[in-house]
Design an enzyme around this catalytic site. Structure first.
Site, PDB file in Angstrom:
ATOM      1  N   GLY A 142      -2.277   3.897  -1.911  1.00 20.03           N
ATOM      2  CA  GLY A 142      -2.695   3.124  -0.850  1.00 20.03           C
ATOM      3  C   GLY A 142      -2.720   3.617   0.432  1.00 20.03           C
ATOM      4  O   GLY A 142      -1.864   4.947   0.825  1.00 20.03           O
ATOM      5  N   HIS A 143      -2.741   2.790   1.459  1.00 23.94           N
ATOM      6  CA  HIS A 143      -2.874   3.186   2.706  1.00 23.94           C
ATOM      7  C   HIS A 143      -1.415   3.721   3.341  1.00 23.94           C
ATOM      8  O   HIS A 143      -0.495   2.949   2.878  1.00 23.94           O
ATOM      9  CB  HIS A 143      -3.334   2.024   3.821  1.00 23.94           C
ATOM     10  CG  HIS A 143      -2.765   0.815   3.770  1.00 23.94           C
ATOM     11  ND1 HIS A 143      -3.126  -0.159   4.721  1.00 23.94           N
ATOM     12  CD2 HIS A 143      -2.019   0.358   2.875  1.00 23.94           C
ATOM     13  CE1 HIS A 143      -2.437  -1.210   4.192  1.00 23.94           C
ATOM     14  NE2 HIS A 143      -1.852  -0.910   3.168  1.00 23.94           N
TER      15      HIS A 143
END
Lengths: 353, 353, 353
Positions: free
Chosen positions: B244-245
């Site tokens: 994920g970010h």
């Protein structure tokens, strides 16, 4: 009523599907639809009992179903011993109107390596890139933007949708269907631990895929370390599945989406793996092992049968109470054992008194 | 016996692998294979004790193994303190015969943006599309059909297989290997909830990947929201992994397939994450945390060690009974407590009597 | 202090974000950053209480936060009823400096079918391949290497990143964003079991996607069997998600990464599905059902609320003890019941005495 270019009488349809017709044999059918959505002139089906509630109200002109459901149906019926199979055949008949055959031949934007053998009846679509020594059989279709490595063979009748990657030394059998985004032959996840870091095991093996195999979108099948990863004949694999290096999948296995099968594991013939399952590496599953969805398998299963480990959703406040207790289960078990002992002693004492 | 163009004496091989030879130093080895499949003239290995059963019957001309297994082996041995590392070195030696180096230079079908710097020794394969201000280092290989956004840099020795996407502002270090279908730098899954719907958080950050990183097929590494998502040096990531970010992965972590690591989570150095694991967002894992396969992690783990939560498959009829009870675990715990109390009262009473 | 081409006074920013400013309205802001990393001249934000610890030490020139956090902040504040929404708006303002609009028009390397309607304001990037009868609306962007099948429509303002595949007969609404590697419209995983093998159900349906939908990288959305798979308006879907055939996703649902939704399942409006969840086929979720991460759902959920089934990681030695007991839970429950009975009998006996 939707009119389709494909029409067929119920009599002919019954013959095509191997079903027993009860109703007007001259009735013309021009499409297939669900019980709920079917219009007059369309064929419908009852292949899953949870849709039985829609049978009474259907507007379909005929329904494929099992003997057991005949009495609940007011419209003409096609009685089948395997309604789902009959449905597959019917859908295949009507699907002819919507599938466009891609043009034969090699698109000028495709880039070909040296020493390739490509059948004249094959399709190599725009922006494909093909390596050296590749063999492409009769009626093979390569969709747009596929990349095929060196020394690959793709046998007659296989359809590879757009944007599939095959690395070097991949063999795909006849009449397979590989969906977009699949990656066949990337290196397996094999490394030696050394001084806290990782040294790669170069992957010399390939991938060997049988006949009549279907592989889902964005699924990855890694190449073997020294030998080939092997997918048997008639295997069906859904989307986003991971097949690790040196895995061997027996004939006619079905593997649902988001499942991971780790390296060097062997599945016997006819295994069925539910979605989101995880199967550990270096284990064996016997023929006809069925794994239900979201199950984790971490040891060999030597006997056919159904195996499970997934938990099912409950309201969060109930779940929280139970999951909190889970972490004291061993403690509970010991206390239960101690209590059993204590009660036995008391029982004996009170009896003696 | 398969003959390969690469042959080496056991003496030279022992030196190459850092192993101690017991056997004829002049014996010629021309390939590597498993204990079960090896033929005369081939090297084999025992790196996983579950294959010990094949040692006695192997036809291999030599076997890499640990000191502890020497006495069970009748053929020449290469004794190694780290047999898997020796195997990696041996495989690398024999792999030279099967790997074809791609041609240097930029394929005429590739489309390049403005202000790119591409080393003369680099390979940009057919149908690549490269943005503006991209820097590609010495000996970098871009496979067919890769798409590289603006303002990216790919450093010396990195190999990017076919059909990889890099969005804008991605930095990849030296000697990395990125497998086909990987997507580096898509927007993170970040939204504000507003009036029952979702307002997107534009992702301005990028992705920064260290040196000697391997990334698996169809894995996705999202760009950061404001800062970069960061992958440390020597990290290995399997297929179909979601990073994920704003995740930060420490040096030399290993992340097996189908694992998801949600946004803004940090992994220390040397973490090992089993396949199918799920790690929640906004948490921290200490150095050397090991997560076994299919485990869910929903809070920070501050101490090195092995953590688990996966359940393992049992026959379905047994499983069903136990899983049904699971949903009453809290009730059982309370009843157990009540019973303990009651028995204690009874015990006291009977003692008093 | 980083200087950006986009600068704005706190007064204007407050107006833009719909926030209440406490501090010098003339202060100039030129970027946005986390509390920890923000420098002078930058805006920061407190949208997750786990970052409250960084509020006191921030160097930011202003902070977006809720009324409740105002008293803990020493720098100018932008008080918002929805800080995350205000942050989204602020990031969108500053993001303008980093996004490059792609050039309008059709790249000469793109391959187009017959009878396509492509708006003059649309972008069709290099190496795209587009089928027959495709309609592409105003300001649509197709990234490099996309493949679009026959009879598709992509409506105004939609952005499709590089290397996306759309099969035939896919309809995408306005202002959607589809990330790289997504595959829209592959065949569903539908087969009839026949003589131990599998007969394919041809998939005649398509996929229909609403407006303002975001779809993550390498996500797959299968086409329907006879009807369309449907994604409502304002739905957000993360990476590596599997949406099966004939699934219907209600408006404004959010589906986190690595989730699988099996065929013919319906989600009501406003559902939120955590990462790594598995939702069985042929079931229905009511509006506003929330499923926490890694939860398995195998039956319909008819009431809004939060549902869970995931277990959380514990140290392996503790876990092993508890998971071993889990497989005897039914036995424990029976023993507990028997003990309760026995104790009741004893209690009655001792009372009687």
């Amino acid at each position: 009523m939707k009119q389709s270019m494909c029409s067929i009488s119920l009599q002919e349809l019954a013959k095509l599907l191997g079903a027993k017709l009860v109703g007007d044999p001259r009735c013309i059918i021009s499409g297939v639809a669900t019980l709920e959505k079917a219009e007059r002139g369309q064929l419908s089906f009852l292949t899953n009992r949870s849709y039985r509630k829609y049978l009474a109200g259907t507007k379909a002109s005929a329904v494929i179903l099992s003997q057991v459901d005949v009495e609940n149906c007011d419209v003409p019926v096609l009685i089948s011993e395997n309604p789902r199979l009959s449905l597959a055949k019917a859908a295949a008949f009507f699907a002819k109107t919507v599938y466009k055959a891609p043009p034969k031949g090699i698109h000028p934007s495709a880039v070909l390596g040296a020493h390739c053998t490509i059948a004249a009846s094959a399709t190599v679509s725009a922006h494909c890139v093909i390596g050296d020594n590749v063999s492409i059989g009769e009626n093979v279709v390569l969709g747009a933007g596929c990349v095929v490595g060196n020394d690959c063979s793709i046998n007659a009748g296989t359809v590879i949708q757009a944007r599939v990657t095959m690395y070097d030394r991949i063999r795909i059998g006849q009449n397979c269907l590989i969906h977009s985004g699949a990656v066949i032959g990337a290196d397996g996840f094999g490394f030696a631990h050394h001084e806290g870091g990782w040294v790669k095991l170069p992957h010399i093996g390939g991938v060997s895929i049988g006949n009549e195999v279907e592989i889902g979108a964005n699924t990855t099948i890694d190449r073997g370390f020294l030998e080939d990863t092997q997918i048997g004949n008639g295997v069906i694999i859904d989307n986003l599945v991971l097949i690790g290096h040196n895995v061997v999948i027996g004939d006619r296995c079905a593997i649902a989406g988001c499942t991971a099968i780790a390296g060097s594991t062997t599945l016997g013939a006819g295994c069925m793996i539910g979605g989101g399952a995880s199967i550990a590496g270096h284990i064996e599953l016997a023929d006809n092992v069925h794994i239900t969805a979201t199950t984790g398998v971490n040891h060999s299963l030597n006997t056919a049968g159904v195996y499970s480990s997934g938990l099912s959703a409950k309201p969060n406040h109930i779940w929280r109470r139970n999951t909190a207790r889970f972490h004291y289960l061993d403690d509970m078990a010991k206390r239960l054992r101690a209590l059993e002992h204590k009660v036995q002693v008391i029982a004996r004492t009170t009896e003696e008194e």
